[in-house]
Design a protein around this motif. Structure first.
Motif, PDB file in Angstrom:
ATOM      1  N   VAL A 196       0.695  -1.153   0.076  1.00 19.69           N
ATOM      2  CA  VAL A 196       0.091  -0.144  -0.009  1.00 19.69           C
ATOM      3  C   VAL A 196       0.879   1.271  -0.052  1.00 19.69           C
ATOM      4  O   VAL A 196       0.574   2.179  -0.692  1.00 19.69           O
ATOM      5  CB  VAL A 196      -0.751   0.082   1.226  1.00 19.69           C
ATOM      6  N   ASP A 197       1.983   1.235   0.816  1.00 16.95           N
ATOM      7  CA  ASP A 197       2.747   2.478   0.831  1.00 16.95           C
ATOM      8  C   ASP A 197       3.615   2.727  -0.649  1.00 16.95           C
ATOM      9  O   ASP A 197       3.364   3.757  -0.921  1.00 16.95           O
ATOM     10  CB  ASP A 197       3.981   2.479   1.795  1.00 16.95           C
ATOM     11  N   LYS A 198       3.866   1.655  -1.392  1.00 15.33           N
ATOM     12  CA  LYS A 198       4.357   2.035  -2.704  1.00 15.33           C
ATOM     13  C   LYS A 198       3.543   2.282  -3.725  1.00 15.33           C
ATOM     14  O   LYS A 198       3.576   3.130  -4.460  1.00 15.33           O
ATOM     15  CB  LYS A 198       5.161   0.493  -2.930  1.00 15.33           C
ATOM     16  N   PHE A 199       2.034   1.890  -3.444  1.00 19.92           N
ATOM     17  CA  PHE A 199       1.084   2.290  -4.015  1.00 19.92           C
ATOM     18  C   PHE A 199       0.677   3.577  -4.062  1.00 19.92           C
ATOM     19  O   PHE A 199       0.670   4.445  -5.007  1.00 19.92           O
ATOM     20  CB  PHE A 199      -0.141   1.274  -3.738  1.00 19.92           C
ATOM     21  N   GLN A 200       0.757   4.139  -2.928  1.00 23.61           N
ATOM     22  CA  GLN A 200       0.454   5.520  -2.517  1.00 23.61           C
ATOM     23  C   GLN A 200       1.655   6.335  -3.136  1.00 23.61           C
ATOM     24  O   GLN A 200       1.047   7.494  -3.767  1.00 23.61           O
ATOM     25  CB  GLN A 200       0.254   5.731  -0.929  1.00 23.61           C
ATOM     26  N   ALA A 201       2.669   5.899  -3.010  1.00 26.62           N
ATOM     27  CA  ALA A 201       3.700   6.805  -3.652  1.00 26.62           C
ATOM     28  C   ALA A 201       3.622   6.857  -5.253  1.00 26.62           C
ATOM     29  O   ALA A 201       4.243   7.950  -5.633  1.00 26.62           O
ATOM     30  CB  ALA A 201       5.090   5.921  -3.344  1.00 26.62           C
ATOM     31  N   VAL A 202       3.057   6.000  -5.889  1.00 25.36           N
ATOM     32  CA  VAL A 202       2.921   6.366  -7.170  1.00 25.36           C
ATOM     33  C   VAL A 202       1.474   6.846  -7.685  1.00 25.36           C
ATOM     34  O   VAL A 202       1.474   7.178  -8.886  1.00 25.36           O
ATOM     35  CB  VAL A 202       3.185   5.258  -8.094  1.00 25.36           C
ATOM     36  N   MET A 203       0.709   7.058  -6.750  1.00 26.01           N
ATOM     37  CA  MET A 203      -0.568   7.721  -7.159  1.00 26.01           C
ATOM     38  C   MET A 203      -0.546   9.336  -7.318  1.00 26.01           C
ATOM     39  O   MET A 203       0.109   9.926  -6.322  1.00 26.01           O
ATOM     40  CB  MET A 203      -1.643   7.418  -5.854  1.00 26.01           C
ATOM     41  N   ASN A 204      -0.882   9.476  -8.404  1.00 33.32           N
ATOM     42  CA  ASN A 204      -0.973  11.143  -8.489  1.00 33.32           C
ATOM     43  C   ASN A 204      -2.092  11.564  -9.605  1.00 33.32           C
ATOM     44  O   ASN A 204      -2.827  10.490 -10.013  1.00 33.32           O
ATOM     45  CB  ASN A 204       0.345  11.725  -9.073  1.00 33.32           C
ATOM     46  N   ASP A 205      -2.174  12.644  -9.747  1.00 35.57           N
ATOM     47  CA  ASP A 205      -3.436  13.294 -10.753  1.00 35.57           C
ATOM     48  C   ASP A 205      -3.202  12.741 -12.203  1.00 35.57           C
ATOM     49  O   ASP A 205      -4.389  12.702 -12.772  1.00 35.57           O
ATOM     50  CB  ASP A 205      -3.181  14.618 -10.734  1.00 35.57           C
ATOM     51  N   ARG A 206      -2.145  12.117 -12.438  1.00 34.68           N
ATOM     52  CA  ARG A 206      -2.299  11.527 -13.864  1.00 34.68           C
ATOM     53  C   ARG A 206      -2.842  10.194 -13.928  1.00 34.68           C
ATOM     54  O   ARG A 206      -3.034   9.370 -15.117  1.00 34.68           O
ATOM     55  CB  ARG A 206      -0.715  11.278 -14.611  1.00 34.68           C
ATOM     56  N   VAL A 207      -2.986   9.555 -12.782  1.00 34.80           N
ATOM     57  CA  VAL A 207      -3.380   8.102 -12.801  1.00 34.80           C
ATOM     58  C   VAL A 207      -5.130   8.036 -13.202  1.00 34.80           C
ATOM     59  O   VAL A 207      -5.748   8.739 -12.586  1.00 34.80           O
ATOM     60  CB  VAL A 207      -3.452   7.563 -11.408  1.00 34.80           C
ATOM     61  N   ALA A 208      -5.436   7.400 -14.276  1.00 34.27           N
ATOM     62  CA  ALA A 208      -6.715   7.075 -14.810  1.00 34.27           C
ATOM     63  C   ALA A 208      -7.432   6.002 -14.006  1.00 34.27           C
ATOM     64  O   ALA A 208      -8.755   6.188 -13.937  1.00 34.27           O
ATOM     65  CB  ALA A 208      -6.766   7.206 -16.510  1.00 34.27           C
ATOM     66  N   GLY A 209      -6.780   5.001 -13.691  1.00 34.54           N
ATOM     67  CA  GLY A 209      -7.433   3.905 -13.282  1.00 34.54           C
ATOM     68  C   GLY A 209      -6.176   2.889 -12.622  1.00 34.54           C
ATOM     69  O   GLY A 209      -5.068   3.211 -12.804  1.00 34.54           O
ATOM     70  N   VAL A 210      -7.015   2.001 -11.746  1.00 34.29           N
ATOM     71  CA  VAL A 210      -6.151   1.060 -11.036  1.00 34.29           C
ATOM     72  C   VAL A 210      -6.854  -0.442 -11.220  1.00 34.29           C
ATOM     73  O   VAL A 210      -7.994  -0.536 -11.277  1.00 34.29           O
ATOM     74  CB  VAL A 210      -6.306   1.165  -9.512  1.00 34.29           C
ATOM     75  N   MET A 211      -5.948  -1.287 -11.715  1.00 30.79           N
ATOM     76  CA  MET A 211      -6.639  -2.635 -11.997  1.00 30.79           C
ATOM     77  C   MET A 211      -6.067  -3.527 -11.037  1.00 30.79           C
ATOM     78  O   MET A 211      -4.758  -3.759 -10.767  1.00 30.79           O
ATOM     79  CB  MET A 211      -6.009  -3.038 -13.245  1.00 30.79           C
ATOM     80  N   LEU A 212      -7.042  -4.093 -10.313  1.00 29.67           N
ATOM     81  CA  LEU A 212      -6.830  -5.081  -9.177  1.00 29.67           C
ATOM     82  C   LEU A 212      -7.563  -6.369  -9.614  1.00 29.67           C
ATOM     83  O   LEU A 212      -8.589  -6.355  -9.927  1.00 29.67           O
ATOM     84  CB  LEU A 212      -7.355  -4.294  -7.936  1.00 29.67           C
ATOM     85  N   THR A 213      -6.766  -7.357  -9.184  1.00 30.49           N
ATOM     86  CA  THR A 213      -7.300  -8.713  -8.903  1.00 30.49           C
ATOM     87  C   THR A 213      -7.844  -9.235  -7.527  1.00 30.49           C
ATOM     88  O   THR A 213      -6.713  -9.140  -6.516  1.00 30.49           O
ATOM     89  CB  THR A 213      -6.725  -9.867  -9.731  1.00 30.49           C
ATOM     90  N   CYS A 214      -9.034  -9.786  -7.290  1.00 32.22           N
ATOM     91  CA  CYS A 214      -9.240  -9.957  -5.771  1.00 32.22           C
ATOM     92  C   CYS A 214     -10.241 -10.907  -5.773  1.00 32.22           C
ATOM     93  O   CYS A 214     -11.332 -11.042  -6.105  1.00 32.22           O
ATOM     94  CB  CYS A 214     -10.113  -8.505  -4.986  1.00 32.22           C
ATOM     95  N   PRO A 215      -9.695 -12.267  -5.092  1.00 28.97           N
ATOM     96  CA  PRO A 215      -8.615 -12.460  -4.379  1.00 28.97           C
ATOM     97  C   PRO A 215      -7.363 -12.349  -5.667  1.00 28.97           C
ATOM     98  O   PRO A 215      -7.713 -12.616  -6.848  1.00 28.97           O
ATOM     99  CB  PRO A 215      -8.428 -13.795  -4.095  1.00 28.97           C
ATOM    100  N   ASN A 216      -6.203 -11.832  -5.418  1.00 30.42           N
ATOM    101  CA  ASN A 216      -5.141 -11.782  -6.247  1.00 30.42           C
ATOM    102  C   ASN A 216      -4.645 -13.092  -6.705  1.00 30.42           C
ATOM    103  O   ASN A 216      -4.985 -14.047  -6.242  1.00 30.42           O
ATOM    104  CB  ASN A 216      -4.207 -10.791  -5.833  1.00 30.42           C
ATOM    105  N   THR A 217      -3.533 -12.961  -7.655  1.00 26.13           N
ATOM    106  CA  THR A 217      -3.114 -14.260  -8.129  1.00 26.13           C
ATOM    107  C   THR A 217      -2.374 -14.990  -7.395  1.00 26.13           C
ATOM    108  O   THR A 217      -1.656 -15.892  -7.628  1.00 26.13           O
ATOM    109  CB  THR A 217      -2.313 -14.023  -9.564  1.00 26.13           C
TER     110      THR A 217
END
Ligand SMILES: *Cc1c(COP(=O)(O)O)cnc(C)c1O
Length: 479
Positions: A196-217
């Motif tokens: 989550v911290d590394k995810f937060q670090a790359v989140m910014n206004d340019r991000v259009a979408g996030v693709m997640l698999t849940c449960p993940n692979t």
């Protein structure tokens, strides 16, 4: 084995055509071929034997346990095949839909599409679904195009990036790129979920979408999904749910309630349809409120007891011919009706139970890749065995000799020497036990006589292939 073309003898026939009972069509000369097509000419017995023989060399869910992780290779009730073969379904002509004279004959099919889309939306907590996409990957592309349409419409022209975890299926980044986005990969935490911290670090206004698999692979529930959704929505990024693992949560929780805005379903994984060897699929896309106006069209709508077609005003348009793979949707509909509400909840309960049963039986012989409880599939690493010369691939090949399809190996890429086992809900305890006994026996053999595994398979029509040559030279005479 001879090819059917090699069995061909001029003049042999397996069929007789009925006499023509409609006026002969006149084709324009440029459409007519000058020479007859070089089709195989064989008698009925030859053709039946040829294809029966081929089918016997094939492996499928109807003849063996098929624990291919991330694919949900489960038993498909034969009732779904019966329903899909009904003439009112199988013999519909796609152009029947647009012809007024036949409009009455397609009302049933339209009703089925309408009801199925509503059931899919309900199951996932989405506002609506469209059955048009013809595979999971195609559903991803559709979803990414929907995200692009949403941002274009809102004037979010600076949004050019989609975030994908490193555990994602390769189709996720590929779909995002095909829809025009740049992809940024986020690593997993050591516990196997998104960092989550590394995810937060790359989140910014340019991000259009996030693709997640849940449960993940990794077979793990993304326990921080609510926080991930919050972080995405803060910058008006849309959260995409890769539904390949929906089998694990169907009837228990809903992606829409977890904060997802758009998703695909793999009907051929979660809701019947055999799909080994890349057969036809159906990857409906589901959307929440915000993406509703952009859904592919035309859509089946229902007014005053009549079903008809309408295209949403801001639709991204057609993404498949007609309604996509309609008969796969029919199978899914039959499957859902057959199980009903409680039955679908049992699917996920038993799928998770079975995976954890296998995990419990194998965890002392094979090293679990993660320490958290697994959902519908369990992931091991054969790294300790590989260090002594027996790799995940050797276990996979040795299973073939013992009558099983191999589990998924070397995927996800985040786990070295990965063995990913998905039993599904439809296997009996006896089958799971026999498989676990076999795996334990192979673990013992890996210690005592590794060459048995390294030489496998020896009982299959084709022995150990040169993997590199097979991938690079598709036409090699490896049979
Ligand atoms: C199977 C799968 C896909 C792609 O679905 P297809 O129907 O094979 O195109 C995407 N993501 C995951 C996690 C999958 O397992």
């Amino acid at each position: 084995m001879q090819l059917i073309f090699e069995k061909s003898r001029a003049g042999r026939r397996a069929i007789n055509f009925d006499a023509l009972d409609v006026p002969e069509a006149k084709l324009a000369p440029e459409l007519c071929r000058a020479n007859a097509a070089a089709l195989p000419e064989v008698g009925e017995l030859d053709v039946v034997r040829h294809f029966t023989h081929l089918s016997q060399r094939n492996v499928g869910i109807d003849d063996t346990f098929y624990p291919l992780g991330s694919c949900t290779m489960k038993y498909n009730p034969k009732i779904a095949e019966v329903v899909a073969a009904m003439p009112g379904m199988a013999k519909l002509h796609p152009h029947q839909s647009s012809s007024a004279a036949y409009a009455g004959t397609v009302q049933g099919a339209y009703a089925l599409i309408h009801e199925l889309e509503a059931m899919l939306a309900e199951i996932a907590g989405m506002k609506a679904a469209s059955i048009q996409p013809i595979a999971g990957a195609h559903g991803e592309l559709t979803g990414a195009l929907l995200m692009a349409a949403y941002h274009r419409d809102k004037g979010n022209t600076h949004k050019d990036t989609v975030i994908v975890p490193d555990s994602a299926h390769g189709t996720n980044p590929a779909s995002a790129v095909m829809a025009g986005f740049k992809v940024v990969e986020v690593p997993s935490d050591s516990d196997g979920t998104l960092h989550v911290d590394k995810f937060q670090a790359v989140m910014n206004d340019r991000v259009a979408g996030v693709m997640l698999t849940c449960p993940n692979t990794h077979g793990l529930f993304e326990s921080n999904v609510a926080r991930i959704a919050e972080l995405a929505h803060e910058v008006d990024a849309l959260l995409y749910y890769d539904g390949a693992n929906l089998n694990a949560i169907v009837g228990q929780c809903r992606p829409g309630d977890l904060g997802f805005d758009v998703m695909h379903y793999n009907l051929h994984k979660t809701f019947a349809t055999p799909h080994g060897m890349g057969g036809p699929g159906c990857g409906p896309v589901g959307v929440g409120e915000r993406l509703l106006p952009y859904l592919p069209g035309p859509r089946v709508v229902h007014h005053d007891g009549i079903y008809s077609l309408e295209t949403p005003e801001k639709s991204i348009g057609r993404i498949a011919a007609f309604f996509g793979n309609f008969l796969i949707a029919v199978r899914a509909y039959a499957y859902m009706r057959f199980y009903g509400d409680e039955g679908l909840r049992d699917v996920s309960r038993v799928a998770v139970l079975n995976a954890n049963y296998i995990h419990a039986r194998l965890k002392h012989a094979f090293k679990p890749a993660f320490g958290k409880p697994f959902m519908h599939e369990c992931v091991f690493t054969a790294q300790p065995q590989a260090e002594k010369g027996v790799r995940a691939m050797d276990f996979a090949k040795a299973l073939l000799d013992r009558g099983y399809h191999a589990p998924t190996v070397y995927f996800p890429l985040t786990v070295k020497e990965c063995l990913m086992i998905e039993p599904t809900e439809t296997e009996s305890k006896e089958t799971l036990d026999a498989f676990c006994d076999t795996m334990l026996e192979l673990a013992r053999l890996a210690e005592e006589c590794p060459e048995i595994l390294q030489q496998a398979p020896i009982t299959t029509p084709v022995g150990r292939l040169d993997e590199v040559k097979a991938a690079k030279d598709l036409n090699c005479a490896c049979l």
